[in-house]
Design a protein around this motif. Structure first.
Motif, PDB file in Angstrom:
ATOM      1  N   LYS A 129       0.865  -1.185   0.000  1.00 25.43           N
ATOM      2  CA  LYS A 129       0.000   0.000   0.000  1.00 25.43           C
ATOM      3  C   LYS A 129       0.899   1.232   0.000  1.00 25.43           C
ATOM      4  CE  LYS A 129      -3.664  -2.563   0.920  1.00 25.43           C
ATOM      5  NZ  LYS A 129      -3.986  -3.402  -0.177  1.00 25.43           N
ATOM      6  N   PRO A 130       0.515   2.298  -0.704  1.00 24.35           N
ATOM      7  CA  PRO A 130       1.326   3.523  -0.655  1.00 24.35           C
ATOM      8  C   PRO A 130       1.427   4.043   0.780  1.00 24.35           C
ATOM      9  CG  PRO A 130      -0.238   3.628  -2.457  1.00 24.35           C
ATOM     10  CD  PRO A 130      -0.597   2.418  -1.634  1.00 24.35           C
ATOM     11  N   ALA A 131       2.647   4.363   1.205  1.00 25.19           N
ATOM     12  CA  ALA A 131       2.892   4.838   2.567  1.00 25.19           C
ATOM     13  C   ALA A 131       2.681   6.344   2.690  1.00 25.19           C
ATOM     14  CB  ALA A 131       4.311   4.482   2.992  1.00 25.19           C
ATOM     15  N   CYS A 132       2.765   7.056   1.569  1.00 24.12           N
ATOM     16  CA  CYS A 132       2.582   8.509   1.555  1.00 24.12           C
ATOM     17  C   CYS A 132       2.260   8.918   0.114  1.00 24.12           C
ATOM     18  CB  CYS A 132       3.836   9.220   2.075  1.00 24.12           C
ATOM     19  SG  CYS A 132       5.308   9.018   1.057  1.00 24.12           S
TER      20      CYS A 132
ATOM     21  N   ALA B  15       9.970  19.943  -0.677  1.00 27.28           N
ATOM     22  CA  ALA B  15       8.684  19.253  -0.511  1.00 27.28           C
ATOM     23  C   ALA B  15       8.917  17.757  -0.282  1.00 27.28           C
ATOM     24  CB  ALA B  15       7.804  19.463  -1.745  1.00 27.28           C
ATOM     25  N   HIS B  16       9.872  17.180  -1.001  1.00 25.07           N
ATOM     26  CA  HIS B  16      10.219  15.778  -0.783  1.00 25.07           C
ATOM     27  C   HIS B  16      10.747  15.578   0.638  1.00 25.07           C
ATOM     28  CE1 HIS B  16      11.178  15.476  -5.376  1.00 25.07           C
ATOM     29  NE2 HIS B  16       9.889  15.286  -5.147  1.00 25.07           N
ATOM     30  N   GLN B  17      11.625  16.485   1.057  1.00 23.02           N
ATOM     31  CA  GLN B  17      12.231  16.386   2.394  1.00 23.02           C
ATOM     32  C   GLN B  17      11.151  16.391   3.480  1.00 23.02           C
ATOM     33  OE1 GLN B  17      15.497  16.028   2.969  1.00 23.02           O
ATOM     34  NE2 GLN B  17      16.512  16.765   1.131  1.00 23.02           N
ATOM     35  N   GLN B  18      10.164  17.283   3.334  1.00 21.68           N
ATOM     36  CA  GLN B  18       9.088  17.374   4.324  1.00 21.68           C
ATOM     37  C   GLN B  18       8.254  16.091   4.345  1.00 21.68           C
ATOM     38  OE1 GLN B  18       6.925  20.890   3.278  1.00 21.68           O
ATOM     39  NE2 GLN B  18       8.530  22.276   4.010  1.00 21.68           N
ATOM     40  N   ALA B  19       7.900  15.580   3.178  1.00 21.28           N
ATOM     41  CA  ALA B  19       7.108  14.349   3.106  1.00 21.28           C
ATOM     42  C   ALA B  19       7.873  13.174   3.707  1.00 21.28           C
ATOM     43  CB  ALA B  19       6.717  14.053   1.658  1.00 21.28           C
TER      44      ALA B  19
ATOM     45  N   ARG C 253       7.939  13.396   7.568  1.00 25.66           N
ATOM     46  CA  ARG C 253       6.671  12.924   8.149  1.00 25.66           C
ATOM     47  C   ARG C 253       6.595  11.401   8.103  1.00 25.66           C
ATOM     48  NH1 ARG C 253       4.741  17.509   5.367  1.00 25.66           N
ATOM     49  NH2 ARG C 253       4.095  16.225   3.602  1.00 25.66           N
ATOM     50  N   LEU C 254       6.988  10.816   6.978  1.00 24.72           N
ATOM     51  CA  LEU C 254       6.949   9.365   6.843  1.00 24.72           C
ATOM     52  C   LEU C 254       7.895   8.700   7.842  1.00 24.72           C
ATOM     53  CD1 LEU C 254       6.028   6.776   5.419  1.00 24.72           C
ATOM     54  CD2 LEU C 254       7.866   7.159   3.766  1.00 24.72           C
ATOM     55  N   ALA C 255       9.100   9.245   8.000  1.00 23.51           N
ATOM     56  CA  ALA C 255      10.070   8.666   8.934  1.00 23.51           C
ATOM     57  C   ALA C 255       9.539   8.700  10.363  1.00 23.51           C
ATOM     58  CB  ALA C 255      11.396   9.402   8.839  1.00 23.51           C
ATOM     59  N   GLN C 256       8.836   9.782  10.723  1.00 23.29           N
ATOM     60  CA  GLN C 256       8.249   9.867  12.068  1.00 23.29           C
ATOM     61  C   GLN C 256       7.179   8.793  12.256  1.00 23.29           C
ATOM     62  OE1 GLN C 256       6.888  13.893  12.382  1.00 23.29           O
ATOM     63  NE2 GLN C 256       8.940  14.720  12.756  1.00 23.29           N
TER      64      GLN C 256
ATOM     65  N   GLN D 191      18.198   6.836   0.705  1.00 19.87           N
ATOM     66  CA  GLN D 191      19.287   7.439   1.469  1.00 19.87           C
ATOM     67  C   GLN D 191      18.760   8.468   2.468  1.00 19.87           C
ATOM     68  OE1 GLN D 191      22.462   6.572   1.674  1.00 19.87           O
ATOM     69  NE2 GLN D 191      22.710   8.123   3.256  1.00 19.87           N
ATOM     70  N   ARG D 192      17.808   9.268   2.045  1.00 23.25           N
ATOM     71  CA  ARG D 192      17.248  10.278   2.947  1.00 23.25           C
ATOM     72  C   ARG D 192      16.494   9.624   4.098  1.00 23.25           C
ATOM     73  NH1 ARG D 192      18.214  14.117   5.898  1.00 23.25           N
ATOM     74  NH2 ARG D 192      16.451  15.431   6.433  1.00 23.25           N
ATOM     75  N   LEU D 193      15.760   8.558   3.830  1.00 25.24           N
ATOM     76  CA  LEU D 193      15.044   7.853   4.899  1.00 25.24           C
ATOM     77  C   LEU D 193      16.019   7.241   5.906  1.00 25.24           C
ATOM     78  CD1 LEU D 193      12.190   6.174   2.822  1.00 25.24           C
ATOM     79  CD2 LEU D 193      11.945   8.017   4.528  1.00 25.24           C
ATOM     80  N   ILE D 194      17.145   6.758   5.425  1.00 27.26           N
ATOM     81  CA  ILE D 194      18.173   6.225   6.322  1.00 27.26           C
ATOM     82  C   ILE D 194      18.749   7.351   7.175  1.00 27.26           C
ATOM     83  CG2 ILE D 194      20.484   5.179   6.398  1.00 27.26           C
ATOM     84  CD1 ILE D 194      19.617   3.598   3.841  1.00 27.26           C
ATOM     85  N   GLU D 195      19.018   8.494   6.558  1.00 27.21           N
ATOM     86  CA  GLU D 195      19.524   9.647   7.302  1.00 27.21           C
ATOM     87  C   GLU D 195      18.538  10.099   8.373  1.00 27.21           C
ATOM     88  OE1 GLU D 195      20.252  12.489   4.201  1.00 27.21           O
ATOM     89  OE2 GLU D 195      22.026  11.430   3.481  1.00 27.21           O
ATOM     90  N   LEU D 196      17.254   9.869   8.122  1.00 26.57           N
ATOM     91  CA  LEU D 196      16.216  10.249   9.083  1.00 26.57           C
ATOM     92  C   LEU D 196      16.002   9.186  10.160  1.00 26.57           C
ATOM     93  CD1 LEU D 196      13.678  11.834   6.582  1.00 26.57           C
ATOM     94  CD2 LEU D 196      14.990  13.040   8.354  1.00 26.57           C
TER      95      LEU D 196
END
Length: 160
Positions: free
Chosen positions: A57-60, A75-79, A82-85, A123-128
């Motif tokens: 299912k789409p997560a965001c 905008a990608h960074q913000q989304a 939120r997803l990482a949280q 990579q960004r999700l890992i950084e988060l």
């Protein structure tokens, strides 16, 4: 000397040599069916339903990219923040980051661009703070079903 060369190149060796040329088809007796190209799709394609379609299912909302870029925008960074949280609450969650590109690109370029987009998101999700082992990527390029997502996007799926 020419007779030695003729004896050296047996018919099988000649077939292998000729089959290595990309413009000459490989003889059927040398064809390896496991080397067939894999078609990735998350929806119906040619009358078949992907086994992934029910479990993912789409997560965001989809992350839209400007062609031909693969850099993340604010905008990608913000989304992704939120997803990482949200995902931090569920340590067992697994994500599939799927990149897509428009149909008018050459297939190799499309696949490469979609993979770079998916990897940038990963990579960004890992950084988060998300676990690297829980995030898989795939670049579909422009090889996706007609019912699939629009091109120039990255869709993050969660198994649910």
């Amino acid at each position: 000397m020419p007779r030695l060369a003729a004896n050296f190149l047996s018919p099988l060796a000649l077939c292998l040599l000729l089959a290595s040329c990309s413009s000459i088809p490989m003889p059927s007796f040398l064809h390896d069916p496991s080397s067939e190209a894999v078609v990735y799709a998350l929806g119906p394609r040619d009358g078949y339903t992907s086994p992934l379609s029910d479990s993912l299912k789409p997560a965001c909302p989809a992350l839209v990219f400007e062609h031909p870029d693969f850099q993340l925008t604010s905008a990608h960074q913000q989304a992704l923040s939120r997803l990482a949280q949200e995902m931090a609450k569920n340590k067992k969650a697994r994500l599939l980051v799927a990149g897509y590109t428009p149909p008018n690109l050459p297939p190799d370029h499309a696949r490469s661009l979609s993979e770079r987009r998916a990897l940038a998101v990963r990579q960004r999700l890992i950084e988060l703070g998300l676990e690297a082992a829980s995030i898989q990527t795939v670049g579909f390029g422009n090889d996706f079903s007609p019912s699939g997502p629009a091109s120039n996007v990255v869709v993050i799926y969660t198994q649910g």
